[in-house]
Design a protein around this motif. Structure first.
Motif, mmCIF file in Angstrom:
data_model
loop_
_atom_site.group_PDB
_atom_site.id
_atom_site.type_symbol
_atom_site.label_atom_id
_atom_site.label_comp_id
_atom_site.label_asym_id
_atom_site.label_seq_id
_atom_site.Cartn_x
_atom_site.Cartn_y
_atom_site.Cartn_z
ATOM 1 N N LYS A 65 0.831 -1.207 0.000
ATOM 2 C CA LYS A 65 0.000 0.000 0.000
ATOM 3 C C LYS A 65 0.867 1.259 0.000
ATOM 4 C CE LYS A 65 -3.599 2.667 0.312
ATOM 5 N NZ LYS A 65 -4.608 2.532 1.381
ATOM 6 N N GLU A 66 1.950 1.248 0.758
ATOM 7 C CA GLU A 66 2.849 2.400 0.789
ATOM 8 C C GLU A 66 3.459 2.656 -0.586
ATOM 9 O OE1 GLU A 66 5.505 1.180 3.858
ATOM 10 O OE2 GLU A 66 4.170 1.825 5.495
ATOM 11 N N ILE A 67 3.790 1.600 -1.310
ATOM 12 C CA ILE A 67 4.351 1.756 -2.656
ATOM 13 C C ILE A 67 3.308 2.336 -3.602
ATOM 14 C CG2 ILE A 67 5.227 0.490 -4.664
ATOM 15 C CD1 ILE A 67 6.566 -1.438 -2.665
ATOM 16 N N ARG A 95 -11.420 -9.226 4.809
ATOM 17 C CA ARG A 95 -12.104 -8.154 5.520
ATOM 18 C C ARG A 95 -11.097 -7.305 6.308
ATOM 19 N NH1 ARG A 95 -15.665 -11.120 7.448
ATOM 20 N NH2 ARG A 95 -14.873 -11.486 9.563
ATOM 21 N N GLU A 96 -10.133 -7.968 6.961
ATOM 22 C CA GLU A 96 -9.115 -7.237 7.722
ATOM 23 C C GLU A 96 -8.237 -6.401 6.796
ATOM 24 O OE1 GLU A 96 -6.827 -9.599 10.367
ATOM 25 O OE2 GLU A 96 -8.575 -10.427 11.407
ATOM 26 N N ALA A 97 -7.906 -6.926 5.624
ATOM 27 C CA ALA A 97 -7.083 -6.179 4.673
ATOM 28 C C ALA A 97 -7.789 -4.910 4.213
ATOM 29 C CB ALA A 97 -6.734 -7.057 3.476
ATOM 30 N N PHE A 101 -5.955 -1.521 5.501
ATOM 31 C CA PHE A 101 -5.155 -0.878 4.458
ATOM 32 C C PHE A 101 -5.988 -0.333 3.300
ATOM 33 C CE2 PHE A 101 -2.849 -4.660 6.145
ATOM 34 C CZ PHE A 101 -1.967 -3.952 6.971
ATOM 35 N N GLN A 102 -7.314 -0.428 3.394
ATOM 36 C CA GLN A 102 -8.200 0.007 2.316
ATOM 37 C C GLN A 102 -7.812 -0.655 0.992
ATOM 38 O OE1 GLN A 102 -6.689 2.654 4.446
ATOM 39 N NE2 GLN A 102 -8.350 1.820 5.690
ATOM 40 N N LEU A 103 -7.491 -1.947 1.077
ATOM 41 C CA LEU A 103 -7.142 -2.727 -0.101
ATOM 42 C C LEU A 103 -8.195 -3.817 -0.306
ATOM 43 C CD1 LEU A 103 -3.286 -3.236 0.409
ATOM 44 C CD2 LEU A 103 -4.414 -1.658 -1.186
ATOM 45 N N ASN A 104 -8.808 -3.801 -1.464
ATOM 46 C CA ASN A 104 -9.777 -4.830 -1.810
ATOM 47 C C ASN A 104 -9.072 -5.933 -2.589
ATOM 48 O OD1 ASN A 104 -12.044 -3.489 -0.679
ATOM 49 N ND2 ASN A 104 -12.072 -2.122 -2.457
#
Length: 304
Positions: A65-67, A95-97, A101-104
């Motif tokens: 996510k940072e990248i 669900r935790e991801a 990290f707002q990553l689907n």
């Protein structure tokens, strides 16, 4: 002007992120990062992704996510394959991801995995049709009979390198009983492709195939012969992982895939009576990036 597009693959051996610059002239890799997680072997042994492995996965996703933020990626697609498909707690992990990290993350089917690999392999493996596309990972092997840009037959075999390692109890040096178990597991799985037509050639994709290629052909030749794979299997079964690392100039995690990987591809070649295969430099991530670019109106001519 081109666009920055990213694809991340949460696979059964590695989690891998590709950030690419897509222009009318092609696709250029800007970031090509991976972490070795061995989720396929873990899930084969335990049926779930336990807390310590979830922690490692989330550390990887945080870095990815940072990248994505640093590179201001315009579009991205994150997907998971066999290990996540089989893990009994995958809904919780996804669900935790999303929350952390707002990553689907999309759990893709074996058919979808084969489609993305085929898109990528067509870029750098031109040649006569029909082809058998074989994409091997840690949890499964996708096999697709393809011609004229169309997948006509496909199936998923539960014989990835991590799955084979767990199911056979493989250690190093390997015992006769372990090698026999590996070969029996492969023979049983390959009965699923008994009715596949014989292709003109085999194109292999994925990290396992690229690991074999780099170990056997440091000169870059992407055609691997059945005799080379047989030698590699014979040699690696006698050695410790540390010796394999030194002899074949691979990392220790990749070293542990060379024996099962060479047996996988060697037996598939023998199954169809072929003597060599071509290794694609590209895989599902490049396929996903190229697909997103095409849907966005980009026209690409080649891949660099």
């Amino acid at each position: 002007m081109g666009r920055l597009i990213a694809a991340a693959d949460i696979g059964s051996n590695t989690a891998h992120l590709l950030v690419a610059h897509v222009t009318p002239n092609g696709l250029k890799r800007l970031v090509n990062e991976s972490d070795w997680l061995s989720l396929g072997e873990v899930v084969t042994r335990r049926g779930t992704i336990p807390p310590e492995d979830r922690k490692n996965l989330f550390a990887t996703l945080k870095r990815f996510k940072e990248i994505l933020v640093t590179y201001k990626v315009e579009e991205h697609y994150i997907f998971a394959t066999e290990a996540m498909r089989r893990a009994d707690n995958h809904d919780l992990i996804l669900r935790e991801a999303a929350e952390k990290f707002q990553l689907n993350i999309d759990i893709i089917s074996p058919q979808r995995e084969a489609e993305l690999s085929y898109i990528a392999a067509q870029v750098d493996c031109p040649g006569p049709d029909p082809i058998l596309l074989v994409e091997a990972g840690g949890g499964s092997v996708q096999v697709a009979f393809c011609q004229a840009g169309v997948i006509e037959r496909e199936t998923s075999l539960p014989i990835g390198t991590g799955a084979l390692t767990a199911a056979s109890g493989l250690t190093y040096p390997a015992t006769d009983a372990q090698e026999k178990r590996l070969r029996n597991l492969l023979f049983e799985a390959l009965t699923k492709i008994n009715d596949f037509p014989t292709p003109a050639r085999i194109v292999s994709a994925g990290g396992v195939a690229r690991g074999l290629w780099r170990a056997l052909h440091p000169d870059g030749d992407r055609n691997l012969h059945a005799q080379e794979l047989a030698f590699l299997a014979w040699d690696c079964r006698r050695l410790s992982p540390e010796t394999i690392v030194s002899r074949y100039d691979v990392k220790v995690n990749r070293a542990r895939t060379l024996l099962p990987g060479s047996l996988i591809f060697g037996q598939i070649l023998a199954h169809f009576g072929l003597s060599e295969m071509t290794v694609s430099q590209y895989g599902v991530r490049e396929g996903a990036v190229l697909e997103m670019a095409q849907k966005g109106g980009e026209k690409w001519l080649s891949t660099n």
